[in-house]
Write a protein that holds these residues in place. Structure first.
Motif, PDB file in Angstrom:
ATOM      1  N   GLN A 142       0.825  -1.207   0.000  1.00 54.17           N
ATOM      2  CA  GLN A 142       0.000   0.000   0.000  1.00 54.17           C
ATOM      3  C   GLN A 142       0.859   1.256   0.000  1.00 54.17           C
ATOM      4  N   LEU A 143       1.930   1.258   0.779  1.00 57.61           N
ATOM      5  CA  LEU A 143       2.831   2.407   0.802  1.00 57.61           C
ATOM      6  C   LEU A 143       3.445   2.657  -0.575  1.00 57.61           C
ATOM      7  N   SER A 147       2.880   5.888  -2.948  1.00 58.82           N
ATOM      8  CA  SER A 147       4.041   6.634  -3.433  1.00 58.82           C
ATOM      9  C   SER A 147       3.999   6.791  -4.957  1.00 58.82           C
ATOM     10  N   LEU A 148       3.542   5.751  -5.640  1.00 59.93           N
ATOM     11  CA  LEU A 148       3.412   5.844  -7.097  1.00 59.93           C
ATOM     12  C   LEU A 148       2.416   6.926  -7.499  1.00 59.93           C
ATOM     13  N   GLU A 149       1.361   7.097  -6.701  1.00 59.69           N
ATOM     14  CA  GLU A 149       0.392   8.159  -6.981  1.00 59.69           C
ATOM     15  C   GLU A 149       1.083   9.526  -7.050  1.00 59.69           C
ATOM     16  N   ILE A 169       1.598  -6.246  -9.049  1.00 56.97           N
ATOM     17  CA  ILE A 169       0.654  -5.218  -8.616  1.00 56.97           C
ATOM     18  C   ILE A 169       1.203  -3.804  -8.785  1.00 56.97           C
ATOM     19  N   LEU A 170       2.489  -3.600  -8.498  1.00 53.35           N
ATOM     20  CA  LEU A 170       3.041  -2.246  -8.564  1.00 53.35           C
ATOM     21  C   LEU A 170       3.241  -1.787 -10.004  1.00 53.35           C
ATOM     22  N   PHE A 292      10.618   4.276   1.503  1.00 46.43           N
ATOM     23  CA  PHE A 292      11.476   5.403   1.152  1.00 46.43           C
ATOM     24  C   PHE A 292      11.139   5.914  -0.244  1.00 46.43           C
ATOM     25  N   GLN A 293      11.061   7.216  -0.374  1.00 42.41           N
ATOM     26  CA  GLN A 293      11.098   7.858  -1.678  1.00 42.41           C
ATOM     27  C   GLN A 293      12.438   8.565  -1.766  1.00 42.41           C
ATOM     28  N   ALA A 294      13.195   8.280  -2.797  1.00 39.49           N
ATOM     29  CA  ALA A 294      14.537   8.838  -2.938  1.00 39.49           C
ATOM     30  C   ALA A 294      14.756   9.332  -4.356  1.00 39.49           C
ATOM     31  N   ARG A 295      15.707  10.242  -4.494  1.00 40.77           N
ATOM     32  CA  ARG A 295      16.045  10.799  -5.809  1.00 40.77           C
ATOM     33  C   ARG A 295      17.555  10.782  -5.970  1.00 40.77           C
TER      34      ARG A 295
END
Length: 300
Positions: A142-143, A147-149, A169-170, A292-295
């Motif tokens: 779900q996280l 995050s994809l949204e 699913i992702l 984590f969202q990272a760049r």
């Protein structure tokens, strides 16, 4: 006639001092049957749990807790193993209990055997996980979808990679949100079959969601050029091992969504990201898990 269910058989080979703690862990985890057997100077403790009561990441968390117990008691780290037994017809027992699940602001996940109703503004994601991880009910999945949204922009023609794609699913979620193309890889051939089946369920063309067996080397062969984003929902230790291999896969200013990480492992992941040229943008937490969202740090 009784229906054959699938059960997790959890095996813990441990120092005798851990016996009481290990049984307590298994009972708290939900095991409905346990046994013990002497193995030389160790104990082999078994626990049995209906398959629908736990997913791979939950079992990994249990293994980590057992290791921490051993550390506190200053005894050798236990050897932890799990497997599914009586796999045939395993899904029958839980299908009737798995209902449509809203996730984030955009998705509603429908089991393949239920006809979708009017979803309103939500995107319908059809799923039949088979033996693969990823039903949309686990916090880490779900996280990642949430995050994809935030990361997928249908106007940017984004190309993504999903490492350890599980049920698909992702990758499916990313395509539904407007990603131009997703490459999904997984080491388990049964999982690959499940992901391809779910791709068909969602009427996504194989050219838009490419699913193959393998890991980073196979992904490098599949992609024509570095991708805009990487999704990786597996286990923290595996993510740390894979991070150095991400560089040739991702554009200089690309992003990553990483999950399957316990909250207590978050500092190790943050350190590994920094060491490999990534900047942490956000950390989302749910239950004992985080995402984590990272760049990538900007470079030429």
């Amino acid at each position: 006639m009784a229906v054959a269910n699938s059960w997790w058989e959890i095996r813990i080979l441990c120092h005798p001092s851990l016996e009481e703690t290990a049984f307590w862990r298994l009972e708290k985890f939900g095991c409905v049957g346990t046994s013990t057997e002497k193995k030389a100077h160790s104990l082999l403790i078994r626990g049995y749990l209906p398959q629908e009561k736990a997913e791979i990441l939950d079992l990994a968390a249990l293994a980590l807790w057992c290791e921490q117990d051993a550390l506190l008691l200053q005894v050798p780290k236990p050897r932890f193993h799990w497997q599914l037994i009586d796999e045939e017809d395993w899904s029958i027992s839980w299908k009737e209990h798995w209902q449509p699940t809203p996730v984030g602001d955009r998705f509603i996940i429908y089991p393949a055997w239920i006809d979708p109703l009017d979803p309103g503004d939500r995107l319908i994601l059809r799923l039949d996980p088979g033996v693969a991880f990823g039903t949309g009910t686990h916090a880490t999945t779900q996280l990642c979808l949430e995050s994809l949204e935030m990361r997928v922009d249908p106007d940017k023609n984004q190309v993504l990679a999903d490492l350890g794609c599980g049920s698909g699913i992702l990758g499916i979620g990313a395509i539904l949100l407007g990603a131009a193309k997703v490459y999904g890889v997984d080491n388990d051939p049964l999982t690959v079959d499940s992901a391809r089946h779910n791709r068909h369920l969602n009427q996504i063309h194989p050219d838009n969601l490419v699913i193959n067996e393998g890991s980073v080397p196979e992904l490098e062969q599949l992609i024509a050029e570095p991708v805009d984003g990487i999704i990786c929902n597996i286990l923290a230790d595996v993510i740390v091992d894979l991070l150095p291999q991400f560089t040739p896969l991702i554009k200089p200013q690309g992003w990553a969504i990483l999950s399957g990480i316990m909250v207590e492992q978050s500092q190790a992941i943050a350190d590994a990201l920094e060491q490999n040229g990534w900047t942490v943008v956000a950390i989302w937490k749910r239950q004992e898990w985080c995402c984590f969202q990272a760049r990538r740090e900007e470079s030429d």
